[in-house]
Design a protein around this motif. Sequence first.
Motif, PDB file in Angstrom:
ATOM      1  N   MET A 149      16.313  51.991   6.120  1.00 22.67           N
ATOM      2  CA  MET A 149      15.578  51.177   7.058  1.00 22.67           C
ATOM      3  C   MET A 149      14.345  50.596   6.360  1.00 22.67           C
ATOM      4  SD  MET A 149      14.100  52.135  10.819  1.00 22.67           S
ATOM      5  CE  MET A 149      15.615  51.972  11.719  1.00 22.67           C
ATOM      6  N   ALA A 150      13.953  49.419   6.761  1.00 21.35           N
ATOM      7  CA  ALA A 150      12.805  48.737   6.149  1.00 21.35           C
ATOM      8  C   ALA A 150      11.511  49.457   6.476  1.00 21.35           C
ATOM      9  CB  ALA A 150      12.730  47.297   6.642  1.00 21.35           C
ATOM     10  N   ASP A 151      10.559  49.379   5.550  1.00 19.49           N
ATOM     11  CA  ASP A 151       9.240  49.955   5.772  1.00 19.49           C
ATOM     12  C   ASP A 151       8.451  48.999   6.670  1.00 19.49           C
ATOM     13  OD1 ASP A 151       6.856  51.287   5.682  1.00 19.49           O
ATOM     14  OD2 ASP A 151       6.329  50.630   3.662  1.00 19.49           O
ATOM     15  N   LEU A 152       8.203  49.413   7.892  1.00 18.84           N
ATOM     16  CA  LEU A 152       7.520  48.559   8.861  1.00 18.84           C
ATOM     17  C   LEU A 152       6.091  49.053   9.113  1.00 18.84           C
ATOM     18  CD1 LEU A 152      10.434  48.060  11.413  1.00 18.84           C
ATOM     19  CD2 LEU A 152       9.697  46.528   9.592  1.00 18.84           C
ATOM     20  N   THR A 153       5.383  49.328   8.048  1.00 16.41           N
ATOM     21  CA  THR A 153       4.015  49.804   8.165  1.00 16.41           C
ATOM     22  C   THR A 153       3.129  48.711   8.746  1.00 16.41           C
ATOM     23  OG1 THR A 153       4.363  51.182   6.217  1.00 16.41           O
ATOM     24  CG2 THR A 153       2.094  50.833   6.900  1.00 16.41           C
TER      25      THR A 153
END
Length: 105
Positions: A1-5
């Motif tokens: 999953m993408a890093d959605l910081t």
Amino acid sequence: MADLTYKPIPHNHTEFLAAARLRPGFNDAYDSLELEYTVASQMLKARTKAGLTQDAVAERMGTTKSAISRLEGSGRHAPSLATLKKYAAAVGCDLQVRFVPQKAR
């Protein structure tokens, strides 16, 4: 999953407004909304002082939270005097409307 910081973008409203005021037509458009912004600001202050949420005001007025959000979101909706009276009563205030003489131009 993408890093959605979450990375907040800083916003300096004073600088933004100063830059926007340089655009042709902005000052007239902005200044024409002064009354709407003043009313919205007073509504928010009254609700906050009363310690109420939008949900609580909506319940007291017999409406929805989204309707209260629209009322408090200046510029997009011009509430009737009847609605403003209901809102004022819901937050424990009286509504006063005054005509104030214009300053000499």
